[in-house]
Design a protein around this motif. Sequence first.
Motif, short mmCIF file in Angstrom:
data_model
loop_
_atom_site.label_atom_id
_atom_site.label_comp_id
_atom_site.label_asym_id
_atom_site.label_seq_id
_atom_site.Cartn_x
_atom_site.Cartn_y
_atom_site.Cartn_z
N ILE A 142 0.86 -1.18 0.00
CA ILE A 142 0.00 0.00 0.00
C ILE A 142 0.90 1.23 0.00
O ILE A 142 1.77 1.37 0.87
CB ILE A 142 -0.92 0.03 1.24
CG1 ILE A 142 -1.77 -1.24 1.33
CG2 ILE A 142 -1.81 1.28 1.20
CD1 ILE A 142 -2.59 -1.33 2.61
N LEU A 143 0.69 2.11 -0.97
CA LEU A 143 1.44 3.37 -0.97
C LEU A 143 0.77 4.37 -0.03
O LEU A 143 -0.46 4.40 0.07
CB LEU A 143 1.50 3.97 -2.38
CG LEU A 143 2.35 3.25 -3.42
CD1 LEU A 143 2.44 4.09 -4.70
CD2 LEU A 143 3.75 2.94 -2.90
N ALA A 144 1.59 5.15 0.64
CA ALA A 144 1.11 6.27 1.45
C ALA A 144 1.58 7.54 0.76
O ALA A 144 2.79 7.74 0.59
CB ALA A 144 1.68 6.17 2.87
N ILE A 145 0.64 8.37 0.33
CA ILE A 145 0.99 9.55 -0.46
C ILE A 145 0.54 10.81 0.27
O ILE A 145 -0.65 11.00 0.55
CB ILE A 145 0.33 9.49 -1.85
CG1 ILE A 145 0.82 8.26 -2.61
CG2 ILE A 145 0.63 10.76 -2.64
CD1 ILE A 145 0.16 8.07 -3.97
N ASP A 146 1.51 11.65 0.56
CA ASP A 146 1.22 12.98 1.10
C ASP A 146 1.32 13.96 -0.06
O ASP A 146 2.39 14.48 -0.36
CB ASP A 146 2.22 13.33 2.21
CG ASP A 146 1.97 14.71 2.81
OD1 ASP A 146 0.92 15.32 2.49
OD2 ASP A 146 2.82 15.18 3.59
N PHE A 147 0.20 14.17 -0.74
CA PHE A 147 0.14 15.09 -1.87
C PHE A 147 -0.16 16.48 -1.33
O PHE A 147 -1.29 16.78 -0.97
CB PHE A 147 -0.91 14.63 -2.88
CG PHE A 147 -1.26 15.65 -3.93
CD1 PHE A 147 -0.27 16.29 -4.67
CD2 PHE A 147 -2.58 15.96 -4.20
CE1 PHE A 147 -0.60 17.23 -5.64
CE2 PHE A 147 -2.93 16.89 -5.17
CZ PHE A 147 -1.93 17.53 -5.89
N GLY A 148 0.86 17.31 -1.24
CA GLY A 148 0.70 18.62 -0.64
C GLY A 148 0.61 19.73 -1.66
O GLY A 148 0.95 19.56 -2.84
N THR A 149 0.15 20.89 -1.21
CA THR A 149 0.06 22.05 -2.09
C THR A 149 1.43 22.48 -2.57
O THR A 149 1.61 22.86 -3.72
CB THR A 149 -0.63 23.22 -1.34
OG1 THR A 149 -1.91 22.79 -0.87
CG2 THR A 149 -0.81 24.42 -2.25
N SER A 150 2.42 22.41 -1.68
CA SER A 150 3.77 22.85 -2.05
C SER A 150 4.75 21.69 -2.25
O SER A 150 5.60 21.74 -3.13
CB SER A 150 4.32 23.81 -1.00
OG SER A 150 4.32 23.20 0.28
#
Length: 425
Positions: A5-13
């Motif tokens: 399972i990938l954990a993705i922190d897709f942030g604005t910056s």
Amino acid sequence: MSDSILAIDFGTSHSLVGALHQQKRIDTIPIDPHHPDDRSLMRSLLYFPTANQCFYGSEAISKYTEMEMEGRLFRSFKSHLPNKNYIGTVIDNRILSLETMIGLFLLELKKRAEAHLKTSVTKAVIGRPARYSMDDVADGFALHRMQKAAEYAGFKEVKFVPEPLAAALDFKRQISEEKLALIGDFGGGTSDFTIMKITQSDFKKSDVLAVEGCPMAGDALDSLFMQNRLNRSFGAGVQYRMPMSSNLLQMPQAVIERLNKPAHIVHLKEKETYEFIKEVQRCALRDDDKSNIDRLFVLIEDQQIFSFFEEIEKTKKALSSKPTAKFQFDYPDIETSDVFSSDEFITWSEQFKEGIFSALDRCLKQAQVEPHQIDLVFLTGGTAHVPFIQNEFRRLFGEEKLQSKNFFHSIMSGLIESARNWDEL
């Protein structure tokens, strides 16, 4: 096919990727080989030199410079998610929806993670703000778009986890006795809060007492410098009169709003808006106004928007430790020099501060707790270090309860914990 399972922190910056791989934590995956300091950290940037070619992260910046700033560079595109009026953009007659833009970025993160893990992955836990928007319909619309983007990237199963909850799950790993904790997560686009019982027992949904937030954070603070002063040099104060009309007009607020915001200003280059600004320049009453619109065209046409807002961010950061800071931008024909004070920055930020602490008040009310009942306050993110934010937390909770944490990796660590608790999400 793996059970990873990938954990993705897709942030604005910025964005990061970790994984739960063969039941083992992989805290960070090196997704940006071009990053000068931390290869696990990728700036959330898309650069299209042409409609059919795209670069990401640090390479987007270097290619953008190498190709003499031709094409389109997009930053903070995540912030458009709740805006139903923002469909996407057009590059060389190719229509790119926002879902496709974000999907391309997520797909690239997925490919790089799969290459590192040496397996394909179709499950992901993706961080989301507590609120994309204060409007419930717009908030739901934003989440729907994220679901479509994740599907575009090739994920078959996705769970979206509030970012402050992910940060709380990270802190949970470090606490040896039961505590009532408040987690404040200040990103580029949103400020989010979670109140949660932290114990050494397995995570349960009932441990989370409240999650709340607001769509204001670092980018909103950056825009204050444009809004309150710098935009005057780029035509925000222009007065004009259309041919055969006696009405005195000013630059429309919709154009000024785009000019002020780092995620929106790039769209001034779109044909209809661009042609309208040219017409305003032709009808401007003052020579200074015509010159200021010329400066705006240089900013847009010479692709200096990204660099200009980078200088604004540096000025903002300097005001965290100094009473004044100088803004200096030296690109030919749009040279800009100014001095800002921390006092005026605080004054400009009143509405911002009110929005953040109203969200905190709502979070406390949802949890049915008073500030004195909170045992620990964890603050993550660059905006958490802005003095007037720090001072208000000290006033509400006391210095002894405040703790800071590496912003970029605390949410990621918690997202991996969320993957471990997949069935509880």
